[in-house]
Design a protein around this motif. Sequence first.
Motif, PDB file in Angstrom:
ATOM      1  N   VAL A 224      -0.136  23.149   0.644  1.00 21.10           N
ATOM      2  CA  VAL A 224      -0.870  23.336   1.903  1.00 21.10           C
ATOM      3  C   VAL A 224      -0.104  24.293   2.815  1.00 21.10           C
ATOM      4  N   GLU A 225       1.208  24.102   2.903  1.00 20.17           N
ATOM      5  CA  GLU A 225       2.030  24.987   3.751  1.00 20.17           C
ATOM      6  C   GLU A 225       1.868  26.448   3.307  1.00 20.17           C
ATOM      7  N   PHE A 226       1.916  26.692   1.997  1.00 19.11           N
ATOM      8  CA  PHE A 226       1.840  28.077   1.499  1.00 19.11           C
ATOM      9  C   PHE A 226       0.496  28.709   1.821  1.00 19.11           C
ATOM     10  N   SER A 227      -0.549  27.873   1.867  1.00 19.90           N
ATOM     11  CA  SER A 227      -1.900  28.428   2.037  1.00 19.90           C
ATOM     12  C   SER A 227      -2.228  28.700   3.505  1.00 19.90           C
ATOM     13  N   HIS A 228      -1.374  28.224   4.398  1.00 15.68           N
ATOM     14  CA  HIS A 228      -1.681  28.373   5.816  1.00 15.68           C
ATOM     15  C   HIS A 228      -1.452  29.819   6.262  1.00 15.68           C
ATOM     16  N   PRO A 229      -2.407  30.395   7.023  1.00 13.34           N
ATOM     17  CA  PRO A 229      -2.272  31.816   7.382  1.00 13.34           C
ATOM     18  C   PRO A 229      -1.117  32.122   8.333  1.00 13.34           C
ATOM     19  N   THR A 230      -0.608  31.111   9.056  1.00  8.23           N
ATOM     20  CA  THR A 230       0.459  31.393  10.022  1.00  8.23           C
ATOM     21  C   THR A 230       1.827  30.886   9.551  1.00  8.23           C
ATOM     22  N   THR A 231       1.980  30.646   8.246  1.00  4.33           N
ATOM     23  CA  THR A 231       3.315  30.322   7.724  1.00  4.33           C
ATOM     24  C   THR A 231       3.777  31.434   6.785  1.00  4.33           C
TER      25      THR A 231
END
Length: 162
Positions: free
Chosen positions: A39-46
């Motif tokens: 989920v973290e990798f897929s987030h646009p602001t991470t």
Amino acid sequence: MSAQFELRELARADAQRCAELEQILFPGDNPWPRDVFAVEFSHPTTFYLGAFDGDLLVAYAGLAMLGPAEDPEFEIHTIGVDPDYQRRGLGRVLMEQMMHAADSHDGPVFLEVRTDNDAAITMYEAFGFRTLATRRNYYRPSGADAYTMQRDRRSDRLGEKK
Ligand SMILES: CC(C)(COP(=O)(O)OP(=O)(O)OC[C@H]1O[C@@H](n2cnc3c(N)ncnc32)[C@H](O)[C@@H]1OP(=O)(O)O)[C@@H](O)C(=O)NCCC(=O)NCCS
């Protein structure tokens, strides 16, 4: 960092190995499972970056951008280096990349670190972080305390007007 290592942005396929490293590095502090990394990798602001020895992921780090796009701030979500690869400059290289990203937006950076984590605190201080506050019982299930640390935005460090 030696030429042995390659830096790459992390993707879903790396989530399992990140979770394995977390189990080793943060055993008593609720290590993130694979799905949390995915989920973290897929987030646009991470922004997640890893160092690879051949095909093996040996270090990882993640930075999140928060707040308004025109005046963002940043949070280091995690950083870890495989114990077999520590003290070889990988933590420093990952930090340099993340701090470059924050500086390019002129944003301050925040993080939490266990108050007994001398290695990480020494590294963060070398990058200009200072302790803002102590958060009691921050980590679960260990109950360990955390320092909240901040690195000022680039223009403040350089004494420039924003
Ligand atoms: C903190 C951590 C990421 C550092 O990674 P590393 O690749 O070993 O660090 P580097 O070799 O790049 O060292 C960078 C600097 O960190 C500091 N440092 C790293 N390990 C240290 C140690 N054991 N004791 C004191 N300082 C240390 C030093 O200032 C070092 O600079 P120097 O080599 O010029 O003395 C690594 O120890 C780690 O993965 N720890 C477990 C996970 C963790 O605690 N993450 C932070 C959570 S907030």
